[in-house]
Design an enzyme around this catalytic site. Structure first.
Site: not given
Ligand code: FE
Length: 226
Positions: A131, A134-136
């Site tokens: 991602c 961010c951190s999906c």
């Molecule tokens: Fe994300």
């Protein structure tokens, strides 16, 4: 050979042309991680006690929630999806057509998934997920993302030099293997079906699921071998 990357991958200007000593880096991260985890555990316990004292939660509800996270949410769920795909070509086809629907066949609660896309490794094509923003992450089927997945270094470098980053993480790919990088978002999460290891023809679905590692479903590792 080509390396396709998402068009909106961040170009954040970090240069990583020095050689990393990854054992040292990991040890360093682990030290900080321990202190951080202790602090978080203390805060979580204090918060739990306040919520129980105020009658907002019961200790049983907290225990049930933790039990759910430990036993029903995590890489073991994704591993069931992968093992089924290895033994059932029709299921694999349904996964590729409509993953969000198909994973309900192995007991995944679709209400907790955003749209899921499944990408299947094959000889000559390797998929890896990140991602960039961010951190999906498909947490319903893989649990919480590892710290490195959330790091700016992984998120920026995996789209620019995936072959190098994968090699640094211990996954050496032949030069003629095409690497496809998938950029997750709040709307779409990805799961990689790694190639079934050789020598597993005799194993049933449950035994195969034991070989499926979290990293192999992100695309930064291979499944274990029996
Ligand atoms: Fe994300």
């Amino acid at each position: 050979m080509s390396e396709q990357t998402p068009s909106h991958g961040h170009e954040d200007g970090h240069d990583h042309d020095h050689d990393h000593d990854h054992d040292r880096d990991h040890g360093h991260e682990a030290l900080h991680g321990d202190a951080l985890a202790r602090g978080q555990a203390i805060r979580a316990e204090a918060l739990e006690q306040i919520l129980i004292d105020k009658g907002i939660l019961t200790a049983t509800e907290v225990d049930n929630y933790i039990e759910t996270w430990n036993t029903r949410i995590g890489p073991m769920v994704g591993a069931r999806v992968v093992a089924r795909a290895w033994v059932d070509d029709d299921f694999k086809a349904r996964l590729q057509a409509d993953a969000t629907g198909a994973v309900t066949e192995v007991g995944v609660n679709p209400g907790r998934l955003e749209r899921l896309e499944v990408v299947v490794n094959e000889p000559g094509v390797h998929h890896v997920v990140c991602c960039t923003l961010c951190s999906c992450y498909p947490w319903t089927i893989l649990g919480l993302p590892p710290n490195w997945y959330k790091s700016p270094e992984y998120r920026s470098r995996i789209v620019r030099e995936p072959r190098t980053v994968l090699a640094e993480m211990g996954l050496e790919l032949d030069d003629d293997v095409r690497i496809q990088v998938w950029d997750s978002s709040a709307e779409v999460r990805y799961l990689v079906v790694p190639e079934r290891p050789a020598g597993t023809e005799h194993l049933d679905e449950d035994a195969l699921a034991q070989l499926v590692t979290r990293d192999s479903m992100i695309g930064v590792g291979r499944p274990a071998t029996p």
